[in-house]
Design an enzyme around this catalytic site. Structure first.
Site, PDB file in Angstrom:
ATOM      1  N   HIS A   1       0.861  -1.182   0.000  1.00  0.00           N
ATOM      2  CA  HIS A   1       0.000   0.000   0.000  1.00  0.00           C
ATOM      3  C   HIS A   1       0.899   1.235   0.000  1.00  0.00           C
ATOM      4  O   HIS A   1       2.080   1.156   0.391  1.00  0.00           O
ATOM      5  CB  HIS A   1      -0.876   0.015   1.253  1.00  0.00           C
ATOM      6  CG  HIS A   1      -1.917  -1.063   1.276  1.00  0.00           C
ATOM      7  ND1 HIS A   1      -2.915  -1.116   2.232  1.00  0.00           N
ATOM      8  CD2 HIS A   1      -2.124  -2.115   0.440  1.00  0.00           C
ATOM      9  CE1 HIS A   1      -3.683  -2.168   1.989  1.00  0.00           C
ATOM     10  NE2 HIS A   1      -3.232  -2.791   0.927  1.00  0.00           N
TER      11      HIS A   1
ATOM     12  N   GLU B   1       1.188   3.720   1.907  1.00  0.00           N
ATOM     13  CA  GLU B   1       1.797   4.070   3.194  1.00  0.00           C
ATOM     14  C   GLU B   1       3.004   3.188   3.505  1.00  0.00           C
ATOM     15  O   GLU B   1       4.004   3.656   4.060  1.00  0.00           O
ATOM     16  CB  GLU B   1       0.783   3.927   4.332  1.00  0.00           C
ATOM     17  CG  GLU B   1      -0.441   4.822   4.204  1.00  0.00           C
ATOM     18  CD  GLU B   1      -1.601   4.124   3.502  1.00  0.00           C
ATOM     19  OE1 GLU B   1      -1.362   3.368   2.533  1.00  0.00           O
ATOM     20  OE2 GLU B   1      -2.753   4.346   3.914  1.00  0.00           O
TER      21      GLU B   1
END
Ligand SMILES: [Zn+2]
Length: 211
Positions: A70, A72
């Protein structure tokens, strides 16, 4: 003081101004657009320390065939590299780093942010199915002993735009879009290894709505 205790005043010194939020979120949205253009779920983010971008990421799940990549997680890896290269203590840096992301971090990413002591997250739209900052679980603020530090969220910046991008992704014919059907045995790789297909959270976001 307990390491895990929530201290609401702690991130106040990091409180970004409206114009700072505008500037950094604009770059996060650019990353999300890049993700969309590359056949990825459109989520983009930046990690800002002392007015400097020390990590940035967009969703790379399809490209890497790794369900954990992801935006992040990509950005956090860059932050750790940045610290290593400059011989800085990651905890000291992360404690003063703000995450700007176009979609609410999922449960997994919220836990990673806690473990690295990121104090503040500014995000766009909610992640109704897998959000870890209130939508599904409150990983951001729950009392979770031995699981890092709670963090504060500023939500809703350009939320409609972030949702529109997600809708665009799921409307388009995408060869990388996860297939919800059961996999046939013939798809198993040689050697008999079992592949567990982990669908990216957002592929379910709009299935139940009238899209
Ligand atoms: Zn995530």
């Amino acid at each position: 003081m307990q390491a895990d205790s929530f201290n609401p005043g702690k991130s106040d010194f990091l409180q970004p101004s409206d114009s700072e939020i505008q500037t950094w979120m604009s770059k996060a949205f650019d990353m999300a657009i890049e993700a969309l253009e590359n056949g990825e779920v459109p989520v983009g983010c930046l990690m800002v320390y002392n007015n400097e971008i020390i990590g940035k990421g967009r969703n790379e799940v399809n490209e890497t065939k790794n369900a954990t990549r992801h935006a992040e997680m990509v950005a956090l890896d860059q932050v750790l590299d940045w610290c290593r290269f400059r011989e800085k203590d990651p905890k000291e840096v992360c404690e003063q780093t703000v995450l700007y992301v176009t979609v609410e971090p999922c449960i997994m990413c919220a836990a990673a942010l806690r473990l690295l002591h990121i104090p503040l997250v500014v995000y766009g739209c909610k992640n109704e199915r897998f959000g870890g900052c209130g939508s599904v679980l409150d990983v951001s603020s729950d009392h979770l002993p031995h699981t890092g530090t709670t963090f504060k969220c500023v939500a809703g910046y350009r939320a409609e735009e972030a949702v529109e991008m997600l809708k665009t992704f799921y409307k388009q014919e995408n060869p990388n879009a996860p297939k919800p059907k059961v996999r046939k045995d013939s798809n198993s790789p040689p050697g008999g290894a079992v592949v567990i297909q982990v669908n990216y959270p957002f592929n379910l976001l709009f299935e139940e709505s009238q899209m």
